[in-house]
Design a protein around this motif. Structure first.
Motif, PDB file in Angstrom:
ATOM      1  N   ASP A 248      35.637 -17.067   7.689  1.00 54.27           N
ATOM      2  CA  ASP A 248      34.682 -18.041   7.157  1.00 54.27           C
ATOM      3  C   ASP A 248      34.988 -19.476   7.622  1.00 54.27           C
ATOM      4  OD1 ASP A 248      36.935 -18.472   5.736  1.00 54.27           O
ATOM      5  OD2 ASP A 248      36.104 -17.996   3.776  1.00 54.27           O
ATOM      6  N   ASN A 395      33.355 -24.781   5.090  1.00 52.18           N
ATOM      7  CA  ASN A 395      33.449 -23.529   5.838  1.00 52.18           C
ATOM      8  C   ASN A 395      32.242 -23.370   6.759  1.00 52.18           C
ATOM      9  OD1 ASN A 395      31.364 -22.796   4.146  1.00 52.18           O
ATOM     10  ND2 ASN A 395      32.690 -21.646   2.753  1.00 52.18           N
ATOM     11  N   ASN A 396      32.214 -22.271   7.471  1.00 50.67           N
ATOM     12  CA  ASN A 396      31.149 -22.080   8.466  1.00 50.67           C
ATOM     13  C   ASN A 396      29.756 -22.125   7.843  1.00 50.67           C
ATOM     14  OD1 ASN A 396      33.022 -21.896  10.439  1.00 50.67           O
ATOM     15  ND2 ASN A 396      33.093 -19.644  10.449  1.00 50.67           N
ATOM     16  N   LEU A 397      29.632 -21.590   6.646  1.00 51.49           N
ATOM     17  CA  LEU A 397      28.336 -21.576   5.971  1.00 51.49           C
ATOM     18  C   LEU A 397      27.829 -23.011   5.771  1.00 51.49           C
ATOM     19  CD1 LEU A 397      26.430 -19.452   4.583  1.00 51.49           C
ATOM     20  CD2 LEU A 397      27.499 -20.165   2.436  1.00 51.49           C
TER      21      LEU A 397
END
Ligand code: NAG
Ligand code: NAG
Ligand code: NAG
Ligand code: NAG
Ligand code: NAG
Ligand code: NAG
Length: 891
Positions: A248, A395-397
């Motif tokens: 993530d 995070n990536n989200l």
């Protein structure tokens, strides 16, 4: 408020509505709880006893201290260099990691005149407070360390050049990096050149702060609010690197551990709560809300309790993070005590990193609610939390939502985390309870090493330091904790302030106010028999049948490993059959009729029971004239029928193996020495030297000689030298303070040179001993009627004096007969007193709470109106009685 609600309030997740009772009621309830707890915990509570006790003087530990320099409380091990850096009061040292007695470098850092004067003007003491206590030592790069000191309540930091070991001399403001007050707790950790710390930001120590100092970025800190930090006492901080392994894309996190005053529980006083808090390494603060403040600060409660006994350990003293190859294998170990320190229990709890992470990433928030006008209360937040999740690391989200740093976080998220830094879900320990509970100690420090034993299993070996300078080494085997040994690391009874472990040198380093001590992680070589080696259940140690020695498995050549004997369940049946003592190896002891005989027997296990056999049948405590002490058998007034063979057996229960292991520790042939004019001295001499020779062979079956190896028994002490002293002749070089010509037994020698005087002297000694013994036995009602009548007359009919008085003053399990004698011969100087205290401290971890003799009080004694001296004319006063003997006899 009953016992259940207090514990439940702190252990159960959902319960935060402790009823508020009037104070008097509350006090009563709490008193009841703790009285109940004390009883419950001490009778039913699981607690462990160290198997072996090593005294400071038994071990050749390496130790470092400089005259006039104190408070060696900051330690730093260098990975690259062979160095241990030590921060003390006004000085920094570079010691050799392999041998801390070697000082490679030293630099002093004192306080100039004007800060000193200012410090004193503010009412601080010149000798105690207005000095520079070095409290931060962190690696910046290969060439430099970052160093901070309290600097007379004006903390300063500087760089230390390792090449020439000098300070750069351009001190920076140390506020927020180092505490003002040298006695205040605080923590720091350096991560990629940025210093993370938890300390107080002001002179009074009233403004707590968790902050990050970075050469490139501006300072990031906590909000000044009691819901963020409420009188915290910081104990530890470290980074968990997980960046590379995560799908993530979350970055590394810095975890802080501290104890603070709870806001969420209502209590009549200050209720302390252990906490774990974390911040994200990539945090840059908010754009408008939380500017230059953490946007990722969240904290949760650490639970360390015994739910079945409703007992809560609510103060965390130290934390060690045992890092695995993967962050998911990481285990957090903490040492805890209860806020009510007099309960006398310490615990070690372990936490799964995954569980910690889970709480921070999924836990429910708590919220402050106002009830009844001004009264506030913390309850679970049940509304809708803003998105992205408040306090989460980027995070990536989030990056996909165009949030690439905390500066892009929406105000709603930031405002929420500012008001809700506390999570409701607690972090529960692995197994829902402590790994280890120990009675009558205060643990202050912890380190853990993961060891792969010969059974290929991995064990976490837990080292805990106490406030009395003692180290415990424990391992958990199948849910049962086993304390392998306790080690008196520090000479004096003082707190272990810092504890580090180096797997590379296989050493522990302990810092205290008076010295730095280096100790090996295992003392395998001190177990002299296979039984001792295997029953120790030490994952570092194994018995080599070929060499007949107990080895450290990390020292053993790998091709030998398969031949070594190690059974962590303590199954000593794998040991080769004990070379049993043959009759000629028995030590001959010959005494005059009517005098007393003392047969020493050194077991080194606190878990073993000593069993004496006379002519092959077990001696019971009830035997006439016999007194079975912890490490010797006393036979008063030896009569002809007492002659015979005596054997001392150690019977040790190995719970994991489910059986008892018995082994012969010593054997004696007791004979009466009927004096024949002119021959007696020669006969006695022969007996003594014969004993020495005989015992040389016996020694192989004995456990470590321990203390006795270092001491030469004073000549007057005994006809029968303790087994250890003869062992030392063969196994250890004679100690320098007791040179012994050609390994001859000192008692024998003394007799040879001073026959006349010695005889007289011995006679006097035994006569006095006999009198004392008679008196004591009479007092203890071991003797028949006439004496009892006398006793009754003297004592006025009190019945309750019991054996514990003798037992309480018995030499400890680690104490040898030889030491007793040292105590006799020495004046009660300060050192002697302290040594005795230490020994007592070592022993105080025993199963039973034996009465203390030190205060002249005896809890089990009779409670009549008579003065204590009348009640117990021969009450044994541990320290003074032997000294009186010595005084009376010494010419
Ligand atoms: C420093 O050491 C001295 C001497 O042992 C001790 O009395 C004092 O309490 C120590 N101070 C701190 C802040 O640890
Ligand atoms: C921690 O918990 C996770 C998930 O429950 C588990 O996979 C892991 O083995 C645990 N680690 C330890 C050291 O107990
Ligand atoms: C992402 O941010 C950039 C500049 O800050 C902006 O131009 C763009 O529209 C944003 N995209 C989204 C999906 O919010
Ligand atoms: C532990 O510490 C507390 C508080 O400092 C003290 O009252 C207690 O006597 C200590 N107990 C032991 C066994 O050292
Ligand atoms: C041991 O045996 C001998 C002779 O067999 C006997 O004289 C002696 O009294 C016995 N001693 C004890 C302590 O039972
Ligand atoms: C083991 O030895 C102890 C002490 O001698 C004894 O009380 C116990 O009954 C023994 N247990 C077994 C199973 O033999």
């Amino acid at each position: 408020m009953n016992q259940y609600t207090l514990a439940e309030a702190m252990t159960d997740k959902g319960n935060f509505t402790v009823p508020k009772l009037p104070e008097s009621n509350m006090g009563f309830g709490v008193l009841g709880v703790f009285l109940g707890l004390l009883l419950e915990v001490s009778t039913h509570g699981p607690h462990a006893v160290p198997r072996t006790s090593w005294r400071h003087q038994d071990l050749d530990l390496m130790e470092f201290s400089e005259p006039e320099i104190f408070n060696y409380s900051t330690l730093l091990l260098s990975e690259k260099r062979d160095a241990l850096y030590v921060g003390a009061r006004e000085a920094i040292f570079e010691l050799s990691k392999k041998n801390v007695t070697l000082k490679n470098n030293m630099v002093q850092w004192t306080v100039a005149e004007s800060p000193m004067v200012m410090c004193m003007q503010k009412g601080k003491s010149k000798e105690r407070d207005c000095l520079n206590y070095i409290r931060v030592l962190q690696v910046v790069d290969d060439e430099r360390l970052y160093v901070c000191g309290t600097h007379a309540f004006q903390p300063q930091c500087d760089y230390l050049n390792l090449a020439d070991f000098s300070l750069e001399g351009r001190p920076e403001d140390g506020r927020g990096k180092c505490s003002f007050d040298p006695s205040q707790s605080f923590t720091t950790v350096m991560v990629d050149g940025e210093l993370y710390s938890g300390t107080a930001y002001n002179f009074l120590g009233s403004e707590p702060i968790i902050s990050r100092y970075s050469p490139s970025q501006s300072l990031l800190r906590t909000e000044y609010s009691t819901s963020w930090l409420n009188e915290p006492s910081f104990v530890f901080a470290d980074v968990i690197s997980e960046g590379g392994n995560r799908v993530d894309g979350e970055d590394d996190k810095i975890y802080y551990f501290f104890t603070e005053v709870s806001v969420e529980y209502e209590f009549f006083g200050k209720l302390l709560i252990p906490r774990v808090a974390r911040v994200c390494k990539g945090d840059l603060g908010g754009q408008r809300t939380l500017q230059k403040k953490w946007t990722s600060f969240l904290k949760a409660k650490l639970v360390c309790s015994m739910p079945e006994l409703n007992f809560v350990f609510n103060v965390v003293h130290d934390v060690f993070i045992l890092k695995g190859a993967d962050w998911r294998d990481t285990v957090i170990y903490g040492v805890f005590t209860s806020q009510w320190g007099n309960v006398g229990l310490s615990a070690v709890c372990a936490y799964n990193m995954t569980a910690v992470e889970e709480v921070f990433s999924k836990g429910k928030y708590m919220q402050k609610a106002t009830v009844e006008q001004s009264h506030t209360k913390w309850v679970r937040f049940n509304g809708i939390t803003p998105s992205p999740r408040p306090g989460a690391c980027i995070n990536n989200l989030m990056r996909r939502q165009n949030i690439s740093s905390s500066l892009n976080l929406p105000d709603k998220t930031l405002q929420f985390v500012k008001d809700h830094p506390l999570l409701e879900d607690p972090v529960l320990p692995i197994g829902n309870g402590p790994r280890l509970i120990t009675k009558d100690v205060n643990y202050t420090q912890i380190v853990v090493e993961r060891v792969r034993a010969l059974d290929r299993n991995i064990y976490d070996v837990i080292f805990t330091g106490t406030d009395k300078g003692i180290l415990h080494k424990s391992v958990v085997y199948g849910g049962e904790v086993h304390i392998v040994e306790e080690i008196q690391l520090l000479k004096n009874s003082e707190s272990i302030k810092n504890l580090l472990l180096s797997p590379e040198t296989r050493s522990l380093y302990a810092g205290s106010d008076s010295a730095v001590v280096q100790s090996p992680t295992a003392f395998c070589g001190r177990y002299l028999s296979c039984f001792g080696c295997v029953l120790a259940r030490d994952p570092y140690c194994a018995w080599d049948p070929h060499a007949a020695a107990c080895l450290n498995i990390f020292d053993a050549p790998s091709q030998r490993l398969r031949k070594l004997i190690q059974s962590l369940s303590g199954d000593a049946d794998q040991c080769p059959a004990d070379v049993s003592l043959s009759l000629k190896d028995y030590r001959r002891v010959s005494v005059k009729p009517g005098s007393s005989a003392e047969l020493p027997c050194l077991g080194h296990s606190n878990l073993a029971q000593v069993m004496w056999k006379a002519n092959g049948s077990a001696l019971t405590e009830a035997s006439r004239f016999h007194l079975v002490g912890e490490n010797r058998l006393l036979i008063y007034s030896v009569a002809p029928e007492d002659q015979g063979h005596y054997e001392c057996w150690s019977v040790e229960w190995a719970p994991a193996a489910g059986k008892n292991f018995s082994r012969l520790l010593a054997g004696y042939v007791l004979t009466l020495d009927v004096p024949q004019a002119g021959h007696a001295p020669a006969g006695r001499e022969a007996a003594s030297t014969g004993a020495a020779e005989g015992n040389g062979k016996t020694a192989a079956a004995l456990d470590p000689p321990g203390a006795t190896t270092r001491f030469t028994p004073p000549p007057h002490s005994s006809l029968t030298p303790p087994p250890g002293s003869t062992v030392s002749v063969q196994r250890l070089p004679p100690s320098s303070d007791a040179p012994r010509p050609d390994g001859r037994d000192p008692a024998a020698e003394y007799l040879q040179h001073n026959n006349g005087a010695a005889l007289l002297f011995l006679f006097l000694l035994f006569f006095l001993l006999f009198l004392a013994g008679l008196a004591y036995n009479c007092y203890m009602r071991y003797l028949p009627a006439p004496c009892l009548r006398l006793r009754a007359a003297l004592l006025g009919g009190h019945k309750s004096a019991q054996r514990p008085e003798y037992r309480a003053c018995e030499a400890g399990p680690a104490e040898s007969p030889a030491t007793d004698k040292i105590h006799m011969a020495e004046p009660p100087a300060q050192n002697g007193g302290r040594a005795a205290q230490n020994v007592r401290a070592l022993r105080d971890t025993g199963y039973e709470t034996e009465p203390e003799c030190g205060n002249g009080q005896n809890p089990s004694g009779p409670s009549g109106g008579d003065s204590p001296s009348q009640e117990k004319p021969f009450d044994v006063d541990c320290e003074s009685q032997p000294i009186q003997f010595a005084d009376a006899d010494e010419p």
